[in-house]
Design an enzyme around this catalytic site. Structure first.
Site, PDB file in Angstrom:
ATOM      1  N   HIS A  42       1.912  -0.366   5.154  1.00  0.00           N
ATOM      2  CA  HIS A  42       2.151   0.139   3.806  1.00  0.00           C
ATOM      3  C   HIS A  42       2.488  -1.052   2.908  1.00  0.00           C
ATOM      4  O   HIS A  42       2.994  -2.082   3.370  1.00  0.00           O
ATOM      5  CB  HIS A  42       3.316   1.119   3.797  1.00  0.00           C
ATOM      6  CG  HIS A  42       3.014   2.422   4.464  1.00  0.00           C
ATOM      7  ND1 HIS A  42       3.794   3.540   4.281  1.00  0.00           N
ATOM      8  CD2 HIS A  42       2.025   2.790   5.311  1.00  0.00           C
ATOM      9  CE1 HIS A  42       3.298   4.545   4.988  1.00  0.00           C
ATOM     10  NE2 HIS A  42       2.224   4.110   5.621  1.00  0.00           N
ATOM     11  N   GLU A  59       4.918  -1.579   0.936  1.00  0.00           N
ATOM     12  CA  GLU A  59       6.318  -1.978   1.000  1.00  0.00           C
ATOM     13  C   GLU A  59       6.603  -2.821   2.239  1.00  0.00           C
ATOM     14  O   GLU A  59       7.294  -3.842   2.156  1.00  0.00           O
ATOM     15  CB  GLU A  59       7.238  -0.738   1.034  1.00  0.00           C
ATOM     16  CG  GLU A  59       7.076   0.185  -0.148  1.00  0.00           C
ATOM     17  CD  GLU A  59       6.110   1.339   0.084  1.00  0.00           C
ATOM     18  OE1 GLU A  59       6.394   2.451  -0.405  1.00  0.00           O
ATOM     19  OE2 GLU A  59       5.067   1.130   0.744  1.00  0.00           O
ATOM     20  N   CYS A  70       8.133   6.058   1.647  1.00  0.00           N
ATOM     21  CA  CYS A  70       8.233   7.067   2.709  1.00  0.00           C
ATOM     22  C   CYS A  70       9.435   6.761   3.602  1.00  0.00           C
ATOM     23  O   CYS A  70      10.147   5.780   3.406  1.00  0.00           O
ATOM     24  CB  CYS A  70       6.948   7.086   3.528  1.00  0.00           C
ATOM     25  SG  CYS A  70       6.738   5.614   4.568  1.00  0.00           S
ATOM     26  N   CYS A 124       9.231   3.264   5.280  1.00  0.00           N
ATOM     27  CA  CYS A 124       9.461   2.173   4.339  1.00  0.00           C
ATOM     28  C   CYS A 124      10.912   2.127   3.878  1.00  0.00           C
ATOM     29  O   CYS A 124      11.504   1.045   3.777  1.00  0.00           O
ATOM     30  CB  CYS A 124       8.505   2.290   3.158  1.00  0.00           C
ATOM     31  SG  CYS A 124       6.778   2.019   3.643  1.00  0.00           S
TER      32      CYS A 124
END
Length: 190
Positions: free
Chosen positions: A93, A95, A123, A126
């Protein structure tokens, strides 16, 4: 614009051949110097850079999420976008990649006194990494009612059972962030 995907030898992560750091960031500062803080428009400025990263993700078929990690003195430590498909890695992701790159940049897994700008609410995975890295502040664009862990579905940022609290600011450039996601998924359905 054609995007070339290679591997950044320093961290083993893919190099798409383009980043906001290559264009906007380098244009606004000479190597080794730091950004001056833009007082009133700081959040919007960095979120616009995150949106540019998200657009890069969309161009390569990734879910359009971008992230920019900034030190307390305004230095951009990393600029990334989702690469889960590109890397065949469910943890890639924006992040997570931003945290990895910044940790390598400063040679420390603790990313104290930093602000993470991300186009979509982080999420659970993260936010867990954000708490572990001791990020001070997360600024995000649009909420994520299905996966969001910074207030929508869960609120890891304020969970008193955890040993670190993360300040959050929601809704920065929200309309642009939301529209980018909606347009991406609308095009996928068509």
């Amino acid at each position: 614009m054609d995007l070339l995907i290679g591997v950044d030898a320093r961290c083993g992560m893919p190099d798409t051949g383009y980043s906001v750091l290559d264009e906007d960031y380098k244009r606004h500062r000479a190597k080794g110097t730091r950004f001056k803080k833009i007082m009133a428009d700081t959040h919007e400025y960095f979120m616009e850079l995150a949106l540019e990263e998200a657009k890069i993700a969309a161009q390569i078929g990734e879910v359009p999420v971008g992230a920019i990690l900034v030190s307390d003195n305004g230095q951009i430590l990393s600029a990334t976008h989702n690469q889960t498909i590109t890397l065949a890695d469910p943890t890639a992701h924006a992040e997570i990649l931003a945290l990895r790159k910044a940790a390598l940049e400063i040679n420390n897994y603790r990313l104290l006194n930093t602000t993470l700008y991300v186009t979509v609410e982080p999420c659970i995975m993260c936010m867990g990494a954000i708490v572990h890295a001791r990020i001070s502040h997360v600024v995000f664009g649009t909420t994520d009612p299905k996966w969001g862990a910074a207030g929508s579905l869960y609120n890891y940022a304020e969970d008193e059972r955890l040993n670190h609290r993360v300040e959050t600011t929601a809704g920065v450039c929200a309309q642009d962030c939301r529209r980018l996601m909606q347009d991406f998924f609308r095009a996928k359905r068509d």
